[in-house]
Each structure stands twice: as structure tokens, then as C-alpha cells.
Design a protein around this motif. Structure first.
Motif, PDB file in Angstrom:
ATOM      1  N   CYS A  55     105.224 119.430 -72.852  1.00 49.43           N
ATOM      2  CA  CYS A  55     104.417 120.442 -72.647  1.00 49.43           C
ATOM      3  C   CYS A  55     103.049 120.137 -73.434  1.00 49.43           C
ATOM      4  O   CYS A  55     103.018 120.384 -74.707  1.00 49.43           O
ATOM      5  N   PHE A  56     101.971 119.870 -72.654  1.00 52.37           N
ATOM      6  CA  PHE A  56     100.415 119.619 -73.390  1.00 52.37           C
ATOM      7  C   PHE A  56      99.962 120.851 -73.446  1.00 52.37           C
ATOM      8  O   PHE A  56      99.403 121.450 -72.424  1.00 52.37           O
ATOM      9  N   GLY A 101      97.081 121.784 -75.192  1.00 57.11           N
ATOM     10  CA  GLY A 101      95.615 121.863 -75.305  1.00 57.11           C
ATOM     11  C   GLY A 101      94.775 120.824 -76.103  1.00 57.11           C
ATOM     12  O   GLY A 101      95.512 120.053 -76.770  1.00 57.11           O
ATOM     13  N   ASP A 159      88.178 119.422 -69.631  1.00 57.83           N
ATOM     14  CA  ASP A 159      89.118 119.127 -68.776  1.00 57.83           C
ATOM     15  C   ASP A 159      89.324 117.671 -68.241  1.00 57.83           C
ATOM     16  O   ASP A 159      90.441 117.373 -67.882  1.00 57.83           O
ATOM     17  N   TYR A 207      91.664 116.271 -70.728  1.00 58.15           N
ATOM     18  CA  TYR A 207      92.972 117.020 -70.312  1.00 58.15           C
ATOM     19  C   TYR A 207      93.620 116.275 -69.134  1.00 58.15           C
ATOM     20  O   TYR A 207      94.842 115.809 -69.368  1.00 58.15           O
ATOM     21  N   GLU A 208      92.865 116.019 -67.934  1.00 62.05           N
ATOM     22  CA  GLU A 208      93.569 115.366 -66.862  1.00 62.05           C
ATOM     23  C   GLU A 208      93.974 113.894 -67.188  1.00 62.05           C
ATOM     24  O   GLU A 208      94.846 113.437 -66.701  1.00 62.05           O
ATOM     25  N   ASP A 232      97.150 113.979 -69.339  1.00 61.57           N
ATOM     26  CA  ASP A 232      98.227 114.371 -68.695  1.00 61.57           C
ATOM     27  C   ASP A 232      98.687 113.179 -67.536  1.00 61.57           C
ATOM     28  O   ASP A 232      99.752 112.798 -67.477  1.00 61.57           O
ATOM     29  N   SER A 276     103.701 121.498 -65.813  1.00 60.85           N
ATOM     30  CA  SER A 276     102.594 121.834 -65.057  1.00 60.85           C
ATOM     31  C   SER A 276     101.408 122.752 -66.065  1.00 60.85           C
ATOM     32  O   SER A 276     101.858 123.529 -66.705  1.00 60.85           O
ATOM     33  N   ARG A 277     100.299 122.173 -65.969  1.00 61.56           N
ATOM     34  CA  ARG A 277      99.334 122.976 -66.705  1.00 61.56           C
ATOM     35  C   ARG A 277      99.077 124.536 -66.379  1.00 61.56           C
ATOM     36  O   ARG A 277      98.882 125.304 -67.401  1.00 61.56           O
ATOM     37  N   ARG A 278      99.368 124.692 -65.094  1.00 62.30           N
ATOM     38  CA  ARG A 278      99.297 126.267 -64.649  1.00 62.30           C
ATOM     39  C   ARG A 278     100.262 127.031 -65.340  1.00 62.30           C
ATOM     40  O   ARG A 278     100.073 128.189 -65.588  1.00 62.30           O
ATOM     41  N   VAL A 313     101.886 126.167 -68.121  1.00 58.98           N
ATOM     42  CA  VAL A 313     101.596 126.400 -69.671  1.00 58.98           C
ATOM     43  C   VAL A 313     100.666 127.376 -69.803  1.00 58.98           C
ATOM     44  O   VAL A 313     100.919 128.379 -70.846  1.00 58.98           O
ATOM     45  N   GLU A 314      99.615 127.579 -68.984  1.00 54.07           N
ATOM     46  CA  GLU A 314      98.686 128.548 -69.393  1.00 54.07           C
ATOM     47  C   GLU A 314      99.158 129.857 -68.995  1.00 54.07           C
ATOM     48  O   GLU A 314      98.936 130.943 -69.565  1.00 54.07           O
TER      49      GLU A 314
END
Length: 242
Positions: A100-101, A103, A117, A120-121, A124, A137-139, A141-142
Motif C-alpha cells: 500500500c503506497f 503517499g 502525481d 506517484y505514478e 507505482d 489501488s490508489r483510489r 487507499v485514498e
């Protein structure tokens, strides 16, 4: 014509003339073209190599496993436990560890803008490309951060980490590791020239054991007010003294 009207017309004419003379030019970069070196801030020539090096060092340092062959016999290892590279053993029935990344924290003297961003990508994608790891998924995580009302830097407290991991688990994404990136910089000034050292650190924490690993990469960059500044500060005599 009064003086005020005359000045307004003159200013408008000058602005229009300047606009007519202003042009932008662009070209498509090929794969082997070098990155543009920014004149005032770090850019692609700094961030891309930092990400590539730090991710490669972190991923090559450890391997995840669910079962290992020990000289004294098979020994069970909890899912997602990370073994130092110096103790890598043949793995049996391994599965990709879930990372889990959470940030990127910018502690440097520069605003990184849209590069945050981009970084991050890039991180990832490179971690996801490693066969032993898969990222949440980043979504998701957020969404979990919003639901738990936790900040990324608060997840290193065991209680907060358990709450966050539990929330992701209920969403169908069990977590083995938390990964966190930090950007820092150090600035040295000499007359009208500046040297800035950029450091990108990646830290990965084992959810099950609390053990963590950390790797980093650094790039030094010089800023000058003229083309001759590079030669004068870092020339043939290596005159880096004040």
C-alpha cells in the motif's frame, strides 16, 4: 485626445505588438533524447533518476514469501513477511506481497507542483512491475484514508496502522506492507551560484511485524546566473571552496 486616453492607447498598442512578436515552439522528444535540465527547479532530469534508483534498490534488497526451505527443514513464514537479501532462501508457493503506497511527503525547499502525481505514478508503475509485489489501488487507499480520517504520516503508529489495514481488508484489499516516500533537499550557496542536493527516500513497513526497510537516492544540481558559472564553480581546478 486627453493625456489619459493617449496613454491607454499607447499601452494597448505596445501590448498588442509584443503579443504579435511572441511565439512558442515545441517538438516531440524521442526515447533516447535527454531530459531538459530545469534552470530554476528540479525537473525530469532529477526526479526520474531518483525514482528509478531508489525503487530498484528497495525492491532488490528483499523478497516476500509465504514459505521457505530452511536448512533444518521447511519453515512457515507469515504471508508478506520480508526477508533481507542476505538471507534469501529458495521460496515455495510464494505469492506477490500486497503493498500500500500511502503517499509522498515533500520536505524540500521547492514546490514540486504537478510532478507529485507524476512521481506517484512512476513509483507505482515500477513497484507493480516487480513480480513479487502488487500494489493496492490508489483510489482505494485514498478512500480508506478519508474513511479513517488518518494522515499518511500517522500510519506508522501501530494502532492507526491496524485501523487503516482493517479498513482496506474489509474493502477486499488485505495489506502486507506500507510504503512511504519523502523528498528532501539541502542548499549550499556561493555568491551567485547555488548547489542543491535532492534526496528521495522510500520506506516500506511490514504490517505483520513492524519491521521496516529504507533506501534512498540523491542527485546534486548546480544553479548559476551565467553559462560560465558551471566552469567557475566546478572547473578544472575543482574550486568548490568559498
Amino acid at each position: 485626445m486627453d493625456r489619459r486616453t493617449f496613454l491607454c492607447l499607447t499601452a494597448a498598442t505596445a501590448a498588442a505588438a509584443t503579443g504579435c512578436r511572441s511565439h512558442n515552439y515545441a517538438h516531440i522528444l524521442k526515447g533516447d533524447d535527454i531530459d531538459l535540465v530545469g534552470s530554476h527547479q528540479a525537473g525530469a532530469a532529477v526526479w526520474n533518476p531518483l525514482v528509478d534508483e531508489s525503487v530498484a534498490k528497495l525492491m532488490s534488497r528483499c523478497v516476500p514469501g509465504v514459505q521457505a526451505i530452511h536448512p533444518a527443514g521447511p519453515e512457515e513464514i507469515p504471508p508478506g513477511v520480508m526477508m533481507p537479501a542476505s538471507h534469501q532462501l529458495p521460496l515455495v508457493g510464494t505469492r506477490p506481497a500486497t503493498v500500500c503506497f500511502v503517499g509522498i511527503e515533500n520536505k524540500s525547499s521547492e514546490e514540486i507542483g504537478d510532478f507529485k502525481d507524476q512521481l506517484y505514478e512512476r513509483i507505482d508503475s515500477q513497484v507493480s512491475g516487480h513480480e513479487s509485489f502488487q500494489l493496492v489501488s490508489r483510489r482505494m487507499v485514498e478512500a480508506a484514508l478519508r474513511e479513517t480520517r488518518l494522515r499518511p504520516d500517522s500510519l506508522f503508529l501501530p494502532t492507526n496502522r491496524d485501523v487503516f489495514a482493517g479498513t482496506l481488508g474489509r474493502q477486499g484489499s488485505p495489506v502486507d506492507f506500507l510504503m512511504y516516500a519523502t523528498i528532501t533537499s539541502g542548499t549550499t550557496e556561493r555568491n551567485k551560484s547555488t548547489q542543491r542536493d535532492y534526496l528521495l527516500s522510500l520506506e516500506i513497513t511490514n504490517i505483520h511485524t513492524g519491521e521496516y526497510f529504507k533506501e534512498s537516492a540523491t542527485i546534486r544540481k548546480g544553479y548559476h546566473d551565467s553559462r560560465g558559472g558551471k566552469w567557475w564553480q566546478y572547473g578544472v581546478f575543482q574550486q568548490g571552496d568559498g
